[in-house]
Design a protein around this motif. Structure first.
Motif, PDB file in Angstrom:
ATOM      1  N   GLY B  54       0.784  -1.333   0.035  1.00 11.01           N
ATOM      2  CA  GLY B  54       0.050   0.141  -0.064  1.00 11.01           C
ATOM      3  C   GLY B  54       0.985   1.134   0.127  1.00 11.01           C
ATOM      4  O   GLY B  54       0.224   2.233  -0.085  1.00 11.01           O
ATOM      5  N   VAL B  55       2.091   1.084   0.261  1.00  7.56           N
ATOM      6  CA  VAL B  55       2.991   2.256   0.161  1.00  7.56           C
ATOM      7  C   VAL B  55       4.167   2.198  -0.463  1.00  7.56           C
ATOM      8  O   VAL B  55       4.740   1.212  -0.148  1.00  7.56           O
ATOM      9  N   LEU B  56       4.493   2.931  -1.473  1.00  8.17           N
ATOM     10  CA  LEU B  56       5.824   2.965  -2.387  1.00  8.17           C
ATOM     11  C   LEU B  56       6.547   3.765  -1.856  1.00  8.17           C
ATOM     12  O   LEU B  56       6.357   5.205  -1.597  1.00  8.17           O
ATOM     13  N   LYS B  57       7.691   3.674  -1.585  1.00 11.74           N
ATOM     14  CA  LYS B  57       8.714   4.606  -1.157  1.00 11.74           C
ATOM     15  C   LYS B  57       9.883   4.544  -2.048  1.00 11.74           C
ATOM     16  O   LYS B  57      10.286   3.926  -2.803  1.00 11.74           O
ATOM     17  N   LEU B  58      10.199   6.096  -2.292  1.00 10.88           N
ATOM     18  CA  LEU B  58      11.087   6.483  -3.407  1.00 10.88           C
ATOM     19  C   LEU B  58      12.298   6.937  -2.808  1.00 10.88           C
ATOM     20  O   LEU B  58      12.093   7.811  -1.809  1.00 10.88           O
ATOM     21  N   HIS B  59      13.305   6.955  -3.323  1.00  9.26           N
ATOM     22  CA  HIS B  59      14.560   7.563  -2.838  1.00  9.26           C
ATOM     23  C   HIS B  59      15.601   7.954  -3.892  1.00  9.26           C
ATOM     24  O   HIS B  59      15.781   7.257  -5.007  1.00  9.26           O
ATOM     25  N   TRP B  60      15.809   9.308  -3.986  1.00 10.01           N
ATOM     26  CA  TRP B  60      16.784   9.988  -4.865  1.00 10.01           C
ATOM     27  C   TRP B  60      17.925  10.170  -4.024  1.00 10.01           C
ATOM     28  O   TRP B  60      18.128  10.932  -2.970  1.00 10.01           O
ATOM     29  N   THR B  61      19.133   9.551  -4.650  1.00  7.48           N
ATOM     30  CA  THR B  61      20.596  10.071  -4.300  1.00  7.48           C
ATOM     31  C   THR B  61      20.996  11.214  -5.315  1.00  7.48           C
ATOM     32  O   THR B  61      21.205  10.671  -6.409  1.00  7.48           O
ATOM     33  N   ILE B  62      21.247  12.296  -4.771  1.00  5.80           N
ATOM     34  CA  ILE B  62      21.615  13.372  -5.500  1.00  5.80           C
ATOM     35  C   ILE B  62      22.839  13.731  -5.455  1.00  5.80           C
ATOM     36  O   ILE B  62      23.619  13.654  -4.177  1.00  5.80           O
ATOM     37  N   ALA B  63      23.547  13.668  -6.572  1.00  3.61           N
ATOM     38  CA  ALA B  63      25.123  13.920  -6.412  1.00  3.61           C
ATOM     39  C   ALA B  63      25.461  15.182  -6.110  1.00  3.61           C
ATOM     40  O   ALA B  63      24.902  16.156  -6.141  1.00  3.61           O
ATOM     41  N   PRO B  64      26.775  15.593  -5.432  1.00  4.66           N
ATOM     42  CA  PRO B  64      27.078  16.796  -4.880  1.00  4.66           C
ATOM     43  C   PRO B  64      27.076  17.924  -5.968  1.00  4.66           C
ATOM     44  O   PRO B  64      27.262  17.598  -7.289  1.00  4.66           O
ATOM     45  N   ASP B  65      26.453  19.329  -5.640  1.00  2.74           N
ATOM     46  CA  ASP B  65      26.396  20.351  -6.470  1.00  2.74           C
ATOM     47  C   ASP B  65      25.162  20.108  -7.741  1.00  2.74           C
ATOM     48  O   ASP B  65      25.146  20.810  -8.711  1.00  2.74           O
ATOM     49  N   TYR B  66      24.328  19.152  -7.332  1.00  3.55           N
ATOM     50  CA  TYR B  66      23.210  19.112  -8.232  1.00  3.55           C
ATOM     51  C   TYR B  66      21.891  19.140  -7.279  1.00  3.55           C
ATOM     52  O   TYR B  66      22.122  19.022  -6.085  1.00  3.55           O
ATOM     53  N   TYR B  67      20.922  19.663  -7.690  1.00  2.00           N
ATOM     54  CA  TYR B  67      19.687  19.760  -6.934  1.00  2.00           C
ATOM     55  C   TYR B  67      18.353  19.413  -7.694  1.00  2.00           C
ATOM     56  O   TYR B  67      18.367  19.422  -8.799  1.00  2.00           O
ATOM     57  N   LEU B  68      17.041  18.935  -6.807  1.00  2.00           N
ATOM     58  CA  LEU B  68      16.042  18.566  -7.634  1.00  2.00           C
ATOM     59  C   LEU B  68      14.963  19.732  -7.283  1.00  2.00           C
ATOM     60  O   LEU B  68      15.060  20.232  -5.968  1.00  2.00           O
ATOM     61  N   TYR B  69      14.034  19.933  -7.924  1.00  2.00           N
ATOM     62  CA  TYR B  69      12.893  20.800  -7.596  1.00  2.00           C
ATOM     63  C   TYR B  69      11.662  20.080  -7.147  1.00  2.00           C
ATOM     64  O   TYR B  69      11.293  19.017  -7.995  1.00  2.00           O
ATOM     65  N   ARG B  70      11.283  20.320  -5.946  1.00  3.96           N
ATOM     66  CA  ARG B  70      10.075  19.827  -5.368  1.00  3.96           C
ATOM     67  C   ARG B  70       9.022  19.926  -6.284  1.00  3.96           C
ATOM     68  O   ARG B  70       8.116  18.949  -6.322  1.00  3.96           O
ATOM     69  N   GLY B  71       8.677  21.173  -6.649  1.00  9.48           N
ATOM     70  CA  GLY B  71       7.489  21.470  -7.711  1.00  9.48           C
ATOM     71  C   GLY B  71       7.651  20.916  -8.811  1.00  9.48           C
ATOM     72  O   GLY B  71       6.610  20.635  -9.421  1.00  9.48           O
ATOM     73  N   ARG B  72       8.772  20.178  -9.371  1.00 11.56           N
ATOM     74  CA  ARG B  72       8.799  19.702 -10.468  1.00 11.56           C
ATOM     75  C   ARG B  72       8.624  18.068 -10.534  1.00 11.56           C
ATOM     76  O   ARG B  72       8.907  17.203 -11.487  1.00 11.56           O
ATOM     77  N   MET B  73       8.007  17.357  -9.273  1.00  4.75           N
ATOM     78  CA  MET B  73       8.008  15.980  -9.304  1.00  4.75           C
ATOM     79  C   MET B  73       6.422  15.662  -9.677  1.00  4.75           C
ATOM     80  O   MET B  73       5.506  16.204  -9.174  1.00  4.75           O
ATOM     81  N   LYS B  74       6.318  14.856 -10.466  1.00  5.38           N
ATOM     82  CA  LYS B  74       5.086  14.253 -10.954  1.00  5.38           C
ATOM     83  C   LYS B  74       5.102  12.654 -11.043  1.00  5.38           C
ATOM     84  O   LYS B  74       6.011  12.098 -11.584  1.00  5.38           O
ATOM     85  N   PHE B  75       4.081  12.317 -10.579  1.00  6.78           N
ATOM     86  CA  PHE B  75       3.685  10.785 -10.270  1.00  6.78           C
ATOM     87  C   PHE B  75       2.577  10.185 -11.006  1.00  6.78           C
ATOM     88  O   PHE B  75       1.778  11.047 -10.964  1.00  6.78           O
ATOM     89  N   LYS B  76       2.752   9.286 -11.871  1.00  6.81           N
ATOM     90  CA  LYS B  76       1.546   8.774 -12.761  1.00  6.81           C
ATOM     91  C   LYS B  76       1.532   7.409 -12.714  1.00  6.81           C
ATOM     92  O   LYS B  76       2.124   6.561 -12.885  1.00  6.81           O
ATOM     93  N   GLY B  77       0.258   6.848 -12.223  1.00 10.96           N
ATOM     94  CA  GLY B  77       0.156   5.133 -11.863  1.00 10.96           C
ATOM     95  C   GLY B  77       0.069   4.592 -13.316  1.00 10.96           C
ATOM     96  O   GLY B  77      -0.375   5.230 -14.128  1.00 10.96           O
ATOM     97  N   GLY B  78       0.295   3.318 -13.330  1.00  8.68           N
ATOM     98  CA  GLY B  78       0.260   2.565 -14.550  1.00  8.68           C
ATOM     99  C   GLY B  78      -1.191   1.924 -14.568  1.00  8.68           C
ATOM    100  O   GLY B  78      -2.015   2.215 -13.859  1.00  8.68           O
ATOM    101  N   ALA B  79      -1.141   0.941 -15.455  1.00 16.27           N
ATOM    102  CA  ALA B  79      -2.337   0.416 -15.619  1.00 16.27           C
ATOM    103  C   ALA B  79      -3.031  -0.465 -14.266  1.00 16.27           C
ATOM    104  O   ALA B  79      -2.121  -1.264 -13.782  1.00 16.27           O
ATOM    105  N   GLY B  80      -4.147  -0.128 -13.967  1.00 13.53           N
ATOM    106  CA  GLY B  80      -4.562  -0.738 -12.604  1.00 13.53           C
ATOM    107  C   GLY B  80      -3.924  -0.330 -11.356  1.00 13.53           C
ATOM    108  O   GLY B  80      -4.438  -0.573 -10.311  1.00 13.53           O
ATOM    109  N   VAL B  81      -3.310   0.945 -11.267  1.00 15.95           N
ATOM    110  CA  VAL B  81      -2.657   1.555 -10.307  1.00 15.95           C
ATOM    111  C   VAL B  81      -3.319   2.837 -10.017  1.00 15.95           C
ATOM    112  O   VAL B  81      -3.138   3.537 -10.947  1.00 15.95           O
ATOM    113  N   THR B  82      -3.612   3.060  -8.798  1.00 13.89           N
ATOM    114  CA  THR B  82      -4.213   4.226  -8.434  1.00 13.89           C
ATOM    115  C   THR B  82      -3.397   5.049  -7.345  1.00 13.89           C
ATOM    116  O   THR B  82      -3.036   4.390  -6.135  1.00 13.89           O
ATOM    117  N   LEU B  83      -2.584   6.136  -7.500  1.00  7.65           N
ATOM    118  CA  LEU B  83      -1.651   6.583  -6.441  1.00  7.65           C
ATOM    119  C   LEU B  83      -2.433   7.487  -5.914  1.00  7.65           C
ATOM    120  O   LEU B  83      -3.411   8.090  -6.220  1.00  7.65           O
TER     121      LEU B  83
END
Lengths: 179, 737
Positions: B54-83
């Motif tokens: 029931g819970v999917l855990k994701l983990h990003w390991t970000i290299a030094p001097d790189y960064y990710l935007y929180r607001g640009r994360m999008k998740f979409k479920g596949g066939a039969g999967v509701t997120l």
């Protein structure tokens, strides 16, 4: 056989060279490698502007052109824009031209352009593979990415990341091939 | 030992320091970073954890001097999967002049996403999109990157119906329903009869080691702790099963248990005195369930295990033909031999290995030096012993290395080092160097002035040892006929037995020279040394060059013309290095430095060779040959076609020999046509995990591997590594019956 000291020299030399070579070649892939394009003519790309009209890159023949790939979600690209606007003002009379190619959704590009006035043309880049920036050597699709083209349509230089004022000057300043 | 600071040595030390200084000075040039941007998947490494239902855990390991935007994360479920709503931690907030208020993540970020799956959904599929930038020069941003994830569902999530997500009561009711008698759940597949759902087989790898195998279709599992094993009429014998890890599960009925899905292979040690028994009666009781469906009552199966030669399937399972492999009376086939038999086979294999085309060139060097050393019996013995020592140590190291890597999970076999183009290139250079030595361009081992003084010097002994090592290195791509089963045994046996098998192989390889060294009668049969030896040595250089050419051809198939070009350049530079090395013997330090420079120059193309990327493999559509893929094989078997599977590699000499004598002939093609069989070829020239998995399934130490699958189902039959047309004919006609 070699005597002891000669062996020592040989082994140490080879080891050091190996270390040096390894350290020197620790490259990660893919660094945008526009170097393959240097000296080659631009591909005959035709891209629409936000109004929908198609422009060919060959339309700009006769002028030194700086193609700047950017997107509205790319912070460094937006930081670079004022410098590009200034460069366009400064070097336009020498015949140089900045052309922005937006690797972004058309709606977002129009919204951005409505909010920010640019004094150079903006075209909408092709987002599906092969996308426009990749077509000019930006294999990782990183932005901003700039390509300098001479009056005959040959690629003079490419650069990933924002261009400094000094670089802009060097790229767009009047040169021998100006009209 | 001369002090490093006396007279001439001082001059040399000075030169050494100068050289080092110069080379070190060049390092900063290399150290200057050219733009070293990471690829987007290297800068942001995404891992997913779907073990908690029931819970999917994701983990990003970000290299030094790189960064990710929180607001640009999008998740979409596949066939039969509701997120559900993704839970992301707070990032570093700042106000960007152009982008407005943004939150970014550095170093690492964890997200958890609740989800539900519709009934019948087999796997958790979804797409994850993220976007980030590089903080320092060159300041660039990556375009939004989408990763498709395809994960197995954890055990309990399977049958949860797609009710309102997050409805805890609904979820609990579903779980209750799923463990009841299957009526409440919408199972697409009706439960199979116990015989079909739980197939049980047992065989004896050796008289003291059994292998039990349960095979279950997808979604069925077996409880570890509900399994009991008993021997009938076997007082004095005890069974010690070595249970593998399995899946942990919380079961409504039994609590926290360990279960096994798909396939369970259970090695069982048999301790005690067999008392001359040739067969055993094993009774296994076990319990299992269908995931989300019903549980089967306790099942008991009885098996007769033949300790002499192996496999019998369960008496109550659907009848399957015996999987005894075909052999030409040589006992070829996996897991058949006891330790003694394996050792004998290894000895024989090693002996025959001397004749294999890989080893013959090295043999020729050894032959010549043995003849040269014909002075005293003592020296002859010493040479033989040191050579044998080299061979035995190399075999031990090679064997242990492969075993260690296999237990660590790498799929390796015999000869797989030749899947690495760098190894192929280096071997080719070694062959060239040895060839040049035999042609007289360069002298290794004793220098010219020492040849007459008897080879009882230390350098002579070291030379013999290393000739032994070289023989093993060069022998590795070849598999001699008896070696196959000995190696298969070694890969399945405990460490000590495996070590003994490898040593026996080494002994076999070294046997001819040991014999010559120790048996004076044989030594007397050898011709007297003379001038003809020099001619012979020069003639024998040519097989070495041929081996180098063959390796270049293998390299061409692995990495293309560019790689071969680099290799040829390296060969030329190596020849120059060796030639100058020989000339500089009597010259001063500058010549010797030139040798060093040339040696370094030789390494440059070798390094570049390692960087050449494999060409996109265009499927060479050979007429009538199908490329191996597990899906295609299953398809053909389901269509009731007999299939002849051939796992081969370009560097495998035995494979090529078989192809030339049997598989590429018109007779074979006619045979295929007559029996309606399909010829399926797997190319293991480069690292290929699919083929490695197939090899492991048949417990094959390497290539070649020939398996014939019969028309009407049933297990594949493994053929011996050396084929003859009669073996192939017999196997295919039986398969087509």
């Amino acid at each position: 056989m070699l005597d002891r000291s000669n062996w020592l020299i040989l082994i140490l030399a080879v080891t050091v060279a190996a270390i040096g070579g390894y350290a020197g070649h620790r490259r990660h892939a893919p660094a945008p490698d526009g170097s393959a394009w240097l000296g080659r003519p631009l591909p005959a790309l035709a891209l629409p502007d936000p109004a929908g009209k198609l422009h060919r890159l060959t339309d700009y023949h006769g002028r030194r052109v700086l193609l700047n790939f950017w997107a509205s979600w790319c912070g460094p690209c937006l930081e670079e824009m004022p410098a590009l606007v200034r460069a366009q003002t400064q070097f336009a009379r020498d015949g140089a031209l900045v052309v922005g190619i937006a690797m972004d959704e058309p709606a977002r590009v129009r919204a951005f352009l409505a909010a920010h006035r640019l004094n150079y043309p903006v075209l909408l880049g092709r987002l599906k593979t092969p996308d426009s920036s990749a077509a000019l050597g930006d294999s990782g699709g990183v932005l901003p990415y700039s390509v300098l083209v001479d009056a005959d349509g040959r690629v003079l230089a490419t650069h990933a990341g924002a261009l400094s004022a000094a670089q802009l000057e060097q790229w767009l300043a009047p040169s021998a091939d100006a009209r | 030992m001369p002090s490093l600071f006396s007279g001439r040595m001082a001059k040399r030390s000075a030169a050494l320091v100068l050289l080092l200084g110069g080379l070190l000075g060049m390092l900063p040039v290399f150290a200057q970073g050219t733009d070293s941007l990471l690829s987007v998947t290297d800068a942001y490494k995404l891992t997913a954890d779907a073990t908690q239902p029931g819970v999917l855990k994701l983990h990003w390991t970000i290299a030094p001097d790189y960064y990710l935007y929180r607001g640009r994360m999008k998740f979409k479920g596949g066939a039969g999967v509701t997120l559900g709503q993704a839970q992301l931690p707070d990032g570093e907030k700042h106000h960007d002049e152009y982008l407005g208020d943004v939150e970014t993540y550095h170093h690492a970020v964890d997200a958890s996403i609740p989800y539900t799956v519709a009934t019948g959904t087999a796997r958790l599929t979804l797409s994850v999109q993220y976007q980030g930038c590089h903080e320092v020069d060159p300041k660039i941003c990556y375009p939004p990157h989408t990763e498709q994830l395809d994960l197995p569902l954890p055990a309990n999530a399977g049958a949860a119906a797609a009710n309102a997500p997050g409805n805890a009561l609904g979820a609990a009711l579903d779980r209750l329903g799923s463990n009841a008698n299957g009526a409440a759940t919408d199972q697409d597949t009706a439960p199979l009869p116990a015989e079909q759902a739980f197939r049980f087989e047992a065989l004896a790898q050796n008289p003291h080691r059994l292998l039990l195998r349960w095979t279950m279709p997808k979604g069925y599992y077996l409880y570890r702790d509900q399994t009991t094993l008993k021997l009938r009429d076997a007082a004095g014998l005890t069974l010690k099963p070595a249970w593998p890890a399995g899946t942990a599960r919380h079961d409504e009925h039994y609590g926290d248990v360990t279960v096994y899905f798909d396939q369970l292979e259970l090695p069982v040690a048999l301790e005690g005195d067999l008392g001359g028994r040739r067969s055993l009666q094993l009774e296994a009781s076990f319990q299992g369930c269908q995931d989300g469906g019903l549980c089967y009552p306790l099942m008991t199966r009885s098996v007769a295990i033949d300790l002499g030669d192996g496999t019998k399937t369960s008496t109550s399972a659907p009848s399957t033909p015996s999987s005894a492999p075909v052999g030409e009376g040589e006992g070829e086939g996996p897991l058949q031999a006891s330790l003694m038999a394996a050792l004998l086979l290894a000895l024989g294999g090693g002996l025959v290995l001397n004749l294999m085309p890989c080893v013959l060139p090295v043999l020729s060097i050894k032959a010549v030096s043995v003849l040269e050393s014909g002075e005293t019996r003592a020296t002859a013995r010493r040479h033989a012993l040191f050579y044998t020592g080299g061979v035995l140590s190399s075999f031990a190291v090679l064997g242990m290395g492969i075993l260690a890597l296999r237990s660590a999970g790498h799929a390796l076999g015999w000869g797989t080092q030749l899947q690495q183009p760098l190894v192929v290139g280096l071997l080719a250079l070694v062959m060239l160097a040895v060839g040049l030595s035999m042609s007289g361009v360069v002298q290794f081992g004793a220098s010219l002035s020492n040849t007459g003084a008897g080879l009882a010097t230390r350098s002579g002994a070291a030379g013999d040892f290393f000739t032994g090592v070289l023989a093993v290195v060069v022998a590795s791509p070849c598999t001699a006929p008896f070696m196959g089963s000995a190696l298969a045994y070694a890969f399945a046996a405990p460490m000590l037995s495996a070590l003994l098998v490898f040593l026996a192989l080494g002994l076999g390889l070294a046997l001819p020279f040991l014999a010559v060294g120790f048996v004076p009668a044989l030594a007397r049969l050898l011709p007297r040394p003379g001038r003809w030896m020099e001619t012979l040595k020069q003639i024998l250089a040519f097989p070495m060059y041929l081996t180098a050419a063959w390796l270049a051809w293998v390299l061409a198939n692995q990495r293309g013309a560019d790689a071969v070009g680099l290799l040829l350049v390296a060969m030329v530079l190596l020849a120059m290095t060796l030639w100058w090395f020989e000339r500089s013997r009597s010259h001063g330090i500058t010549s010797k430095l030139a040798v060093a420079v040339l040696a370094i120059a030789t390494l440059a193309p070798v390094y570049l060779l390692a960087q050449v990327t494999p060409p996109a493999r265009s499927a060479t559509a050979e007429e009538g040959v199908v490329a191996y893929s597990p899906a295609k094989l299953a398809e053909l078997r389901a269509a009731n076609t007999p299939v002849f599977v051939d796992m081969t590699a370009d560097w495998c000499v035995t494979c090529k020999a078989n192809e030339h004598t049997v598989l590429d002939t018109q007779t074979f093609r006619d045979l295929l046509r007559r029996t309606g069989a399909v010829y399926m070829k797997g190319d293991w020239t480069d690292v290929n995990p699919t083929i490695s998995a197939f090899l492991q399934q048949y417990h094959s130490p390497g290539v070649p591997l020939y398996v014939v699958f019969p028309k009407h189902g049933g297990p594949g039959r493994q053929l011996s590594t050396v084929l003859t047309s009669s073996i192939v004919e017999r196997a295919l006609t039986e398969a087509a019956r």
